[in-house]
Design a protein around this motif. Structure first.
Motif, mmCIF file in Angstrom:
data_model
loop_
_atom_site.group_PDB
_atom_site.id
_atom_site.type_symbol
_atom_site.label_atom_id
_atom_site.label_comp_id
_atom_site.label_asym_id
_atom_site.label_seq_id
_atom_site.Cartn_x
_atom_site.Cartn_y
_atom_site.Cartn_z
ATOM 1 N N LYS A 1 2.145 -11.577 2.267
ATOM 2 C CA LYS A 1 1.850 -11.307 0.862
ATOM 3 C C LYS A 1 0.381 -11.601 0.596
ATOM 4 O O LYS A 1 -0.157 -12.590 1.077
ATOM 5 C CB LYS A 1 2.747 -12.164 -0.034
ATOM 6 N N PHE A 2 -0.258 -10.718 -0.175
ATOM 7 C CA PHE A 2 -1.674 -10.847 -0.488
ATOM 8 C C PHE A 2 -1.889 -10.663 -1.985
ATOM 9 O O PHE A 2 -1.224 -9.848 -2.622
ATOM 10 C CB PHE A 2 -2.491 -9.776 0.245
ATOM 11 N N PHE B 1 -5.525 -6.865 -10.716
ATOM 12 C CA PHE B 1 -5.021 -7.801 -9.722
ATOM 13 C C PHE B 1 -3.722 -7.213 -9.197
ATOM 14 O O PHE B 1 -2.870 -6.780 -9.988
ATOM 15 C CB PHE B 1 -4.735 -9.182 -10.329
ATOM 16 N N ILE B 2 -3.557 -7.185 -7.888
ATOM 17 C CA ILE B 2 -2.342 -6.655 -7.273
ATOM 18 C C ILE B 2 -1.786 -7.690 -6.311
ATOM 19 O O ILE B 2 -2.528 -8.272 -5.522
ATOM 20 C CB ILE B 2 -2.631 -5.351 -6.501
ATOM 21 N N VAL B 3 -0.488 -7.915 -6.365
ATOM 22 C CA VAL B 3 0.215 -8.684 -5.337
ATOM 23 C C VAL B 3 0.898 -7.641 -4.472
ATOM 24 O O VAL B 3 1.648 -6.797 -4.983
ATOM 25 C CB VAL B 3 1.245 -9.649 -5.954
ATOM 26 N N MET B 4 0.590 -7.675 -3.162
ATOM 27 C CA MET B 4 1.152 -6.653 -2.292
ATOM 28 C C MET B 4 1.556 -7.196 -0.936
ATOM 29 O O MET B 4 1.095 -8.254 -0.528
ATOM 30 C CB MET B 4 0.193 -5.478 -2.137
ATOM 31 N N MET B 5 2.414 -6.447 -0.274
ATOM 32 C CA MET B 5 2.884 -6.777 1.053
ATOM 33 C C MET B 5 2.118 -5.922 2.070
ATOM 34 O O MET B 5 1.952 -4.722 1.882
ATOM 35 C CB MET B 5 4.386 -6.485 1.178
ATOM 36 N N ALA B 6 1.661 -6.584 3.146
ATOM 37 C CA ALA B 6 0.946 -5.882 4.217
ATOM 38 C C ALA B 6 0.956 -6.784 5.445
ATOM 39 O O ALA B 6 1.242 -7.988 5.336
ATOM 40 C CB ALA B 6 -0.481 -5.560 3.794
ATOM 41 N N THR B 7 0.624 -6.233 6.584
ATOM 42 C CA THR B 7 0.606 -7.058 7.793
ATOM 43 C C THR B 7 -0.674 -7.875 7.897
ATOM 44 O O THR B 7 -0.650 -9.016 8.344
ATOM 45 C CB THR B 7 0.773 -6.196 9.057
ATOM 46 N N ASP B 8 -1.809 -7.293 7.463
ATOM 47 C CA ASP B 8 -3.089 -7.977 7.533
ATOM 48 C C ASP B 8 -4.084 -7.270 6.611
ATOM 49 O O ASP B 8 -3.722 -6.305 5.928
ATOM 50 C CB ASP B 8 -3.610 -8.022 8.980
ATOM 51 N N SER B 9 -5.335 -7.725 6.609
ATOM 52 C CA SER B 9 -6.359 -7.151 5.725
ATOM 53 C C SER B 9 -6.602 -5.674 6.006
ATOM 54 O O SER B 9 -6.818 -4.881 5.081
ATOM 55 C CB SER B 9 -7.672 -7.917 5.856
ATOM 56 N N GLU B 10 -6.566 -5.306 7.268
ATOM 57 C CA GLU B 10 -6.758 -3.897 7.631
ATOM 58 C C GLU B 10 -5.644 -3.039 7.039
ATOM 59 O O GLU B 10 -5.888 -1.940 6.523
ATOM 60 C CB GLU B 10 -6.794 -3.758 9.153
#
Length: 90
Positions: free
Chosen positions: A3-4, A51-60
């Motif tokens: 989560k980012f 502002f966004i809260v999002m799911m991803a594997t990494d910054s890329e």
């Protein structure tokens, strides 16, 4: 998946371009919400970004997912990895 918290500041986006791209931007954000990529989002009070809260594997992966948005070329993006702390009510 991680989560980012994403702090996006829009730069160099004039009002005419913003309004022209807005329907496609909204549709793309809705699609990312529906597939679980965007968990939540908050428009800044001065409308300068989001502002966004999002799911991803990494910054890329964050950039890869955000690059589908029409506003992406105008985004200054700060990516902050976060974790959720659950509290137990006593």
């Amino acid at each position: 998946m991680n989560k980012f918290m994403i702090n996006i500041q829009l730069e160099g986006l004039d009002n005419d371009t913003r309004m022209q791209l807005l329907p496609k931007e909204q549709a793309a954000v809705k699609e990312l919400e529906q597939n679980g990529t965007i968990v939540d989002n908050f428009i800044k009070l001065d409308m300068s970004g989001i502002f966004i809260v999002m799911m991803a594997t990494d910054s890329e992966d964050v950039h890869s997912k955000l690059s589908t948005l029409p506003y992406y070329p105008y985004m200054k993006i700060e990516i902050i990895p976060i974790r959720v702390v659950n509290s137990i009510n006593q």
